[in-house]
Scaffold this motif. Structure first.
Motif, PDB file in Angstrom:
ATOM      1  N   HIS A   3      -4.295  -3.491  11.132  1.00 25.28           N
ATOM      2  CA  HIS A   3      -4.944  -2.463  10.308  1.00 25.28           C
ATOM      3  C   HIS A   3      -3.925  -1.796   9.376  1.00 25.28           C
ATOM      4  O   HIS A   3      -4.221  -1.555   8.209  1.00 25.28           O
ATOM      5  N   THR A   4      -2.739  -1.527   9.876  1.00 26.34           N
ATOM      6  CA  THR A   4      -1.690  -0.912   9.065  1.00 26.34           C
ATOM      7  C   THR A   4      -1.267  -1.839   7.933  1.00 26.34           C
ATOM      8  O   THR A   4      -1.087  -1.408   6.793  1.00 26.34           O
ATOM      9  N   THR A   5      -1.111  -3.110   8.228  1.00 23.29           N
ATOM     10  CA  THR A   5      -0.732  -4.088   7.204  1.00 23.29           C
ATOM     11  C   THR A   5      -1.822  -4.202   6.140  1.00 23.29           C
ATOM     12  O   THR A   5      -1.527  -4.238   4.945  1.00 23.29           O
ATOM     13  N   ALA A   6      -3.071  -4.263   6.560  1.00 25.62           N
ATOM     14  CA  ALA A   6      -4.185  -4.357   5.612  1.00 25.62           C
ATOM     15  C   ALA A   6      -4.245  -3.105   4.736  1.00 25.62           C
ATOM     16  O   ALA A   6      -4.456  -3.199   3.519  1.00 25.62           O
ATOM     17  N   LYS A   7      -4.040  -1.943   5.340  1.00 23.61           N
ATOM     18  CA  LYS A   7      -4.059  -0.701   4.570  1.00 23.61           C
ATOM     19  C   LYS A   7      -2.926  -0.674   3.548  1.00 23.61           C
ATOM     20  O   LYS A   7      -3.115  -0.249   2.413  1.00 23.61           O
ATOM     21  N   ILE A  10      -3.853  -3.004   0.622  1.00 23.06           N
ATOM     22  CA  ILE A  10      -4.871  -2.407  -0.241  1.00 23.06           C
ATOM     23  C   ILE A  10      -4.265  -1.283  -1.081  1.00 23.06           C
ATOM     24  O   ILE A  10      -4.558  -1.140  -2.268  1.00 23.06           O
ATOM     25  N   THR A  11      -3.386  -0.502  -0.476  1.00 20.45           N
ATOM     26  CA  THR A  11      -2.719   0.579  -1.204  1.00 20.45           C
ATOM     27  C   THR A  11      -1.893   0.029  -2.364  1.00 20.45           C
ATOM     28  O   THR A  11      -1.878   0.607  -3.451  1.00 20.45           O
ATOM     29  N   ARG A  72      -3.584 -10.544   0.240  1.00 20.31           N
ATOM     30  CA  ARG A  72      -4.709 -10.025   1.019  1.00 20.31           C
ATOM     31  C   ARG A  72      -6.026 -10.543   0.451  1.00 20.31           C
ATOM     32  O   ARG A  72      -6.910 -10.973   1.196  1.00 20.31           O
TER      33      ARG A  72
END
Length: 82
Positions: A3-7, A10-11, A72
């Motif tokens: 979840h941290t990597t995906a966030k 996206i950021t 991503r």
């Protein structure tokens, strides 16, 4: 962790265009030879000045910043463009 990597990815997708526009605007404002209506941005990058180095480094940095977001998108897209 995922979840941290995906966030993060996206950021970076949000920050990339902001960094690119920021690089262009600041470089154009600081350049003594560039004029908005008359010159392409390549005029700034082609000069033999510290500003040209900063301009080009800013563009390379935004390209690197876009990479996590692009990966991503590539890995989560269910269908490819055909």
């Amino acid at each position: 962790m995922e979840h941290t990597t995906a966030k993060f990815r996206i950021t970076t997708g949000v920050l990339t265009p902001l960094a690119a526009v920021g690089t262009l605007v600041v470089s154009a404002a600081l350049s003594t030879t560039y004029t908005w209506p008359g010159d392409p941005f390549s005029v700034i990058g082609g000069e033999a000045t510290l500003l040209a180095l900063l301009f080009n480094a800013g563009l390379v940095t935004t390209g690197l910043l876009a990479f996590p977001f692009a990966t991503r998108l590539w890995t989560t897209t269910s269908s490819r463009v055909s």
